[in-house]
Design an enzyme around this catalytic site. Structure first.
Site, mmCIF file in Angstrom:
data_model
loop_
_atom_site.group_PDB
_atom_site.id
_atom_site.type_symbol
_atom_site.label_atom_id
_atom_site.label_comp_id
_atom_site.label_asym_id
_atom_site.label_seq_id
_atom_site.Cartn_x
_atom_site.Cartn_y
_atom_site.Cartn_z
ATOM 1 N N SER A 153 128.325 -8.091 -12.696
ATOM 2 C CA SER A 153 128.783 -7.418 -11.466
ATOM 3 C C SER A 153 128.412 -5.947 -11.379
ATOM 4 C CB SER A 153 130.300 -7.522 -11.357
ATOM 5 O OG SER A 153 130.635 -8.676 -10.671
ATOM 6 N N LYS B 54 126.089 -5.003 -8.728
ATOM 7 C CA LYS B 54 126.526 -4.881 -7.324
ATOM 8 C C LYS B 54 126.511 -3.425 -6.848
ATOM 9 C CE LYS B 54 129.553 -8.937 -7.854
ATOM 10 N NZ LYS B 54 130.946 -9.388 -8.084
ATOM 11 N N TYR C 221 121.162 -13.291 -5.703
ATOM 12 C CA TYR C 221 122.422 -12.770 -6.248
ATOM 13 C C TYR C 221 122.535 -13.082 -7.757
ATOM 14 C CZ TYR C 221 127.422 -12.612 -7.264
ATOM 15 O OH TYR C 221 128.646 -12.370 -7.855
ATOM 16 N N TYR D 75 138.244 -5.151 -9.838
ATOM 17 C CA TYR D 75 138.963 -6.274 -9.196
ATOM 18 C C TYR D 75 140.450 -5.943 -9.089
ATOM 19 C CZ TYR D 75 134.542 -8.054 -10.787
ATOM 20 O OH TYR D 75 133.222 -8.197 -11.044
ATOM 21 N N VAL E 95 131.307 -9.353 -15.902
ATOM 22 C CA VAL E 95 131.831 -10.370 -16.820
ATOM 23 C C VAL E 95 130.950 -10.565 -18.065
ATOM 24 C CG1 VAL E 95 133.223 -11.632 -15.117
ATOM 25 C CG2 VAL E 95 130.843 -12.312 -15.522
HETATM 26 N N1 GLU Z 1 127.740 -13.220 -11.571
HETATM 27 C C1 GLU Z 1 129.168 -13.201 -11.657
HETATM 28 C C2 GLU Z 1 129.765 -14.143 -10.638
HETATM 29 O O1 GLU Z 1 129.219 -14.282 -9.568
HETATM 30 C C3 GLU Z 1 129.637 -11.794 -11.438
HETATM 31 C C4 GLU Z 1 131.096 -11.611 -11.697
HETATM 32 C C5 GLU Z 1 131.406 -10.384 -12.502
HETATM 33 O O2 GLU Z 1 130.610 -9.868 -13.264
HETATM 34 O O3 GLU Z 1 132.554 -9.922 -12.400
HETATM 35 O O4 GLU Z 1 130.767 -14.756 -10.882
#
Ligand code: GLU
Length: 304
Positions: free
Chosen positions: A63, A66, A188, A240, A258
């Protein structure tokens, strides 16, 4: 300032901690990672990098990517992106579907999965070769050519992408996704699969500690105001439903993934990346938060 001593001290303290959480296993390729690894790197705007432990080992940034895709989009279309995505903390898990229905397919913020998918959908229309352009953008920020997708992780995530595909199709039903969902999920998952070391990651976030300017080539990546906004979003939404607690404990804008990475910024001073694959129940690195809390507490520096 030399950060070697402080990060060495913290590294030696936290590596004895037994409670390290669990590696992400919903993406099978990530379940294979050795959870005992721990790396820390600090990068300063003058180009110095201080590292300890596994700071030169590549890991999946997930993530954290992002932030790069959002930067790529807002530098082109600025505030227009807020038609597709909100900018409030979600208070829900990163892959939750619940809020989307009540809020008519507009994700709460760009860092939950739904929001990042909406950002990537815009990116697909702004850039001719989205995957290559994402790599190129990050390489310039990190001042390193050695940054790639991890095909193994990307494919593993694509095979297990039902929930992300559901989020994308759901948003498409509200008219908030324009592109082809399979292509979107492919891009993505690829950007989430990018591997970097703590050293590269800390360097690549220096522009956010440097008023939007890449210190390696002097290029304005984002305006001062956009850079402020991106930092504000990381502070309020970067962890989050643990964003409030991260601000409380660490007091810096940052972003987790993650894969167990966390990167945070002290505007005007430095960026710091920590990697330890064990996650807490919110999907954030247990030791990563522990290291960062000790770092700002000991330095007596945060944004507050
Ligand atoms: N690629 C992970 C997903 O789409 C990213 C989530 C994350 O790193 O928090 O679930």
């Amino acid at each position: 300032m030399d950060y070697t001593e402080i990060i060495t001290e913290i590294y030696n303290e936290v590596r004895g901690i037994k409670e390290r959480g669990k590696v992400a296993d919903y993406i099978p390729a990530l379940a294979e990672i050795d959870p005992s690894q721990l790396g820390i790197a600090v990068a300063t705007a003058d180009g110095n990098v201080f590292g300890i432990g596994d700071w030169q080992t590549k890991f999946s940034i997930q993530s954290i990517s992002k932030v790069f895709t959002l930067a790529m989009v807002i530098r082109h279309i600025g505030d227009e992106i807020w038609q597709n995505v909100g900018r409030e903390p979600s208070g829900n898990p990163f892959n939750s579907l619940i809020q989307l229905e009540n809020e008519c397919g507009k994700p709460r913020n760009p860092f939950i999965n739904a929001g990042a998918l909406a950002v990537t959908d815009r990116l697909m229309r702004l850039y001719e070769r989205p995957k290559e352009d994402i790599l190129c953008f990050i390489r310039q920020l990190a001042d390193s050519e050695d940054i790639y997708f991890d095909k193994n992780v990307a494919i593993s995530e694509i095979y297990h992408s039902s929930r992300n595909s559901a989020l994308a199709y759901f948003m498409k039903s509200f008219g908030n996704i324009e592109g082809d969902v399979e292509t979107l999920v492919d891009i993505y998952c690829n950007h989430c699969s990018i591997t970097m070391t703590c050293g590269e990651l800390a360097r690549s976030f220096l522009f956010l500690a440097n008023r939007g300017v890449n210190p390696f080539n002097g290029e304005e990546v984002l305006s001062v105001s956009m850079s402020k906004r991106l930092n504000a979003l990381m502070l309020t939404c970067g962890f989050y439903d643990e964003s409030g607690d991260f601000a409380f404990r660490v007091g810096l804008p940052g972003k987790s993934g993650v894969g167990g990475g966390i990167v945070a910024v002290i505007p005007g001073e430095l960026s710091i990346a920590v990697w330890s694959p064990g996650l807490n129940r919110h999907g954030n690195s247990c030791l990563g938060i522990e290291v960062l809390e000790r770092f700002t507490t000991r330095l007596q520096t945060s944004i507050f």
